[in-house]
Scaffold this motif. Sequence first.
Motif, PDB file in Angstrom:
ATOM      1  N   LYS A  60       0.829  -1.205   0.000  1.00 15.92           N
ATOM      2  CA  LYS A  60       0.000   0.000   0.000  1.00 15.92           C
ATOM      3  C   LYS A  60       0.863   1.255   0.000  1.00 15.92           C
ATOM      4  CE  LYS A  60      -2.340  -1.529   3.550  1.00 15.92           C
ATOM      5  NZ  LYS A  60      -3.311  -1.616   4.686  1.00 15.92           N
ATOM      6  N   THR A  61       1.980   1.213   0.706  1.00 18.88           N
ATOM      7  CA  THR A  61       2.882   2.363   0.727  1.00 18.88           C
ATOM      8  C   THR A  61       3.467   2.622  -0.655  1.00 18.88           C
ATOM      9  OG1 THR A  61       3.463   1.814   3.019  1.00 18.88           O
ATOM     10  CG2 THR A  61       4.909   3.357   1.857  1.00 18.88           C
ATOM     11  N   VAL A  62       3.930   1.560  -1.288  1.00 17.69           N
ATOM     12  CA  VAL A  62       4.506   1.685  -2.633  1.00 17.69           C
ATOM     13  C   VAL A  62       3.436   2.150  -3.620  1.00 17.69           C
ATOM     14  CG1 VAL A  62       5.535   0.397  -4.540  1.00 17.69           C
ATOM     15  CG2 VAL A  62       6.300  -0.023  -2.190  1.00 17.69           C
ATOM     16  N   PHE A  63       2.231   1.611  -3.489  1.00 17.69           N
ATOM     17  CA  PHE A  63       1.138   1.997  -4.374  1.00 17.69           C
ATOM     18  C   PHE A  63       0.854   3.494  -4.274  1.00 17.69           C
ATOM     19  CE2 PHE A  63      -3.565   2.359  -5.080  1.00 17.69           C
ATOM     20  CZ  PHE A  63      -3.546   2.093  -6.445  1.00 17.69           C
ATOM     21  N   GLY A  64       0.825   4.012  -3.053  1.00 18.81           N
ATOM     22  CA  GLY A  64       0.606   5.440  -2.874  1.00 18.81           C
ATOM     23  C   GLY A  64       1.713   6.275  -3.488  1.00 18.81           C
ATOM     24  N   ALA A  65       2.962   5.831  -3.324  1.00 23.04           N
ATOM     25  CA  ALA A  65       4.089   6.559  -3.899  1.00 23.04           C
ATOM     26  C   ALA A  65       4.032   6.538  -5.422  1.00 23.04           C
ATOM     27  CB  ALA A  65       5.403   5.957  -3.402  1.00 23.04           C
ATOM     28  N   VAL A  66       3.642   5.415  -5.996  1.00 21.24           N
ATOM     29  CA  VAL A  66       3.538   5.301  -7.458  1.00 21.24           C
ATOM     30  C   VAL A  66       2.469   6.249  -7.990  1.00 21.24           C
ATOM     31  CG1 VAL A  66       2.855   3.765  -9.334  1.00 21.24           C
ATOM     32  CG2 VAL A  66       4.442   2.957  -7.586  1.00 21.24           C
ATOM     33  N   ILE A  67       1.339   6.344  -7.275  1.00 23.66           N
ATOM     34  CA  ILE A  67       0.299   7.281  -7.701  1.00 23.66           C
ATOM     35  C   ILE A  67       0.824   8.710  -7.668  1.00 23.66           C
ATOM     36  CG2 ILE A  67      -1.922   8.299  -7.076  1.00 23.66           C
ATOM     37  CD1 ILE A  67      -2.829   5.587  -6.122  1.00 23.66           C
ATOM     38  N   LEU A  68       1.469   9.070  -6.567  1.00 22.44           N
ATOM     39  CA  LEU A  68       1.904  10.458  -6.388  1.00 22.44           C
ATOM     40  C   LEU A  68       3.002  10.854  -7.367  1.00 22.44           C
ATOM     41  CD1 LEU A  68       1.910  10.838  -2.491  1.00 22.44           C
ATOM     42  CD2 LEU A  68       0.401  11.982  -4.115  1.00 22.44           C
ATOM     43  N   TRP A  69       4.015  10.013  -7.521  1.00 20.77           N
ATOM     44  CA  TRP A  69       5.169  10.397  -8.326  1.00 20.77           C
ATOM     45  C   TRP A  69       5.250   9.644  -9.654  1.00 20.77           C
ATOM     46  CZ3 TRP A  69       5.792  10.021  -2.904  1.00 20.77           C
ATOM     47  CH2 TRP A  69       5.989  11.253  -2.280  1.00 20.77           C
ATOM     48  N   SER A  76      -5.333  20.013 -17.563  1.00 18.71           N
ATOM     49  CA  SER A  76      -6.622  20.656 -17.847  1.00 18.71           C
ATOM     50  C   SER A  76      -7.750  20.099 -16.990  1.00 18.71           C
ATOM     51  CB  SER A  76      -6.980  20.486 -19.327  1.00 18.71           C
ATOM     52  OG  SER A  76      -7.010  19.110 -19.689  1.00 18.71           O
ATOM     53  N   HIS A  77      -7.467  19.074 -16.177  1.00 22.54           N
ATOM     54  CA  HIS A  77      -8.453  18.488 -15.262  1.00 22.54           C
ATOM     55  C   HIS A  77      -7.948  18.623 -13.823  1.00 22.54           C
ATOM     56  CE1 HIS A  77      -9.404  16.617 -19.129  1.00 22.54           C
ATOM     57  NE2 HIS A  77     -10.643  16.480 -18.677  1.00 22.54           N
ATOM     58  N   PRO A  78      -7.914  19.843 -13.285  1.00 21.24           N
ATOM     59  CA  PRO A  78      -7.293  20.062 -11.971  1.00 21.24           C
ATOM     60  C   PRO A  78      -7.992  19.337 -10.831  1.00 21.24           C
ATOM     61  CG  PRO A  78      -8.484  22.024 -12.697  1.00 21.24           C
ATOM     62  CD  PRO A  78      -8.433  21.101 -13.869  1.00 21.24           C
ATOM     63  N   VAL A  79      -9.323  19.246 -10.867  1.00 20.01           N
ATOM     64  CA  VAL A  79     -10.030  18.573  -9.779  1.00 20.01           C
ATOM     65  C   VAL A  79      -9.704  17.085  -9.775  1.00 20.01           C
ATOM     66  CG1 VAL A  79     -12.287  17.977  -8.839  1.00 20.01           C
ATOM     67  CG2 VAL A  79     -11.881  20.276  -9.724  1.00 20.01           C
ATOM     68  N   LEU A  80      -9.686  16.475 -10.970  1.00 15.89           N
ATOM     69  CA  LEU A  80      -9.316  15.063 -11.072  1.00 15.89           C
ATOM     70  C   LEU A  80      -7.878  14.854 -10.620  1.00 15.89           C
ATOM     71  CD1 LEU A  80     -10.110  12.206 -11.942  1.00 15.89           C
ATOM     72  CD2 LEU A  80      -9.356  12.785 -14.263  1.00 15.89           C
ATOM     73  N   LEU A  81      -7.007  15.760 -10.973  1.00 18.99           N
ATOM     74  CA  LEU A  81      -5.604  15.687 -10.556  1.00 18.99           C
ATOM     75  C   LEU A  81      -5.492  15.775  -9.040  1.00 18.99           C
ATOM     76  CD1 LEU A  81      -2.779  15.527 -11.892  1.00 18.99           C
ATOM     77  CD2 LEU A  81      -2.716  18.015 -11.822  1.00 18.99           C
ATOM     78  N   GLY A  82      -6.250  16.703  -8.452  1.00 24.17           N
ATOM     79  CA  GLY A  82      -6.213  16.851  -7.006  1.00 24.17           C
ATOM     80  C   GLY A  82      -6.749  15.634  -6.284  1.00 24.17           C
ATOM     81  N   TRP A  83      -7.840  15.060  -6.790  1.00 23.90           N
ATOM     82  CA  TRP A  83      -8.383  13.862  -6.161  1.00 23.90           C
ATOM     83  C   TRP A  83      -7.429  12.681  -6.283  1.00 23.90           C
ATOM     84  CZ3 TRP A  83     -12.145  12.420  -2.943  1.00 23.90           C
ATOM     85  CH2 TRP A  83     -13.089  13.378  -2.589  1.00 23.90           C
ATOM     86  N   GLY A  84      -6.722  12.597  -7.398  1.00 20.29           N
ATOM     87  CA  GLY A  84      -5.693  11.569  -7.523  1.00 20.29           C
ATOM     88  C   GLY A  84      -4.618  11.753  -6.472  1.00 20.29           C
ATOM     89  N   GLY A  85      -4.259  13.029  -6.201  1.00 20.98           N
ATOM     90  CA  GLY A  85      -3.284  13.315  -5.156  1.00 20.98           C
ATOM     91  C   GLY A  85      -3.789  12.938  -3.784  1.00 20.98           C
TER      92      GLY A  85
END
Length: 257
Positions: A65-74, A83-92
């Motif tokens: 889960k830790t690695v998965f979170g890091a992969v999503i973030l970076w 052009s999709h800032p809200v989607l980008l923020g929710w991904g963060g």
Amino acid sequence: MWLLAASMFAGAKWIVAADYFGSGNANPWRLAAFLFLWPGLNAEKFLFRTAMTPTLGEWFAATGKTVFGAVILWGGLRLIPASHPVLLGWGGLVGTAFLLHFGLFHLLSIAWRAAGFDAARIMSNPIRATSLAGFWGGRWNKAFNDLMGPHVFRPLAQSVGTVAATIGVFLFSGLLHEMVISLPARGGFGLPTIYFGLQAAGLFFERSRRGRRLGLGRGWRGWLFTVTVAALPAYWLFHPIFIRNVILPMLRAIGAI
């Protein structure tokens, strides 16, 4: 946001641990570890109880889960168009939750339990909750539940009854989230409180005669009801103003976008 959250967390630590300062009942090293090296808020369990050694499978799950979170973030966020800032923020938000709450905090729980401390993990498979009561009662952010139960709900329940105490806890939770979400975002005031008011209403409906007849507190119906009430309106909790003014700048600061 992080400064406000850290200040409130420090206050919560003081509330749950103040009785042990200078009392001689708690080992000072355990007390220091609880204050500075563990995000949980159940002082009695951490200071005085022991826990079973975690399994190897749990180590692998928490690491994953830790690695998965890091992969999503970076990594994953770079696949989302700017052009999709809200989607980008929710991904963060999702990446941060997996990295910290589901990942690193779980690893820390395992490490403390391996050392013999009773440090139950903060997130206990919330996706498997089959009722709102179970979701908010310990599966999601157990530390907050450990704080609210003895220090807010029980005193209120003794004076105004359980119904009013339940409403009070959810509204107080809304106020706290206004402070760490709407205040640093400089907008969206009231939306987090509305979200937690909806959670209280959903909980009462789940426990009502009709809710029990519909099976909203168990099985697949309870799971679907929990997702509908807790997850779908989260757009109000983490509202677009917060995403644009707080989350996106944070993601840029850590090099995620």
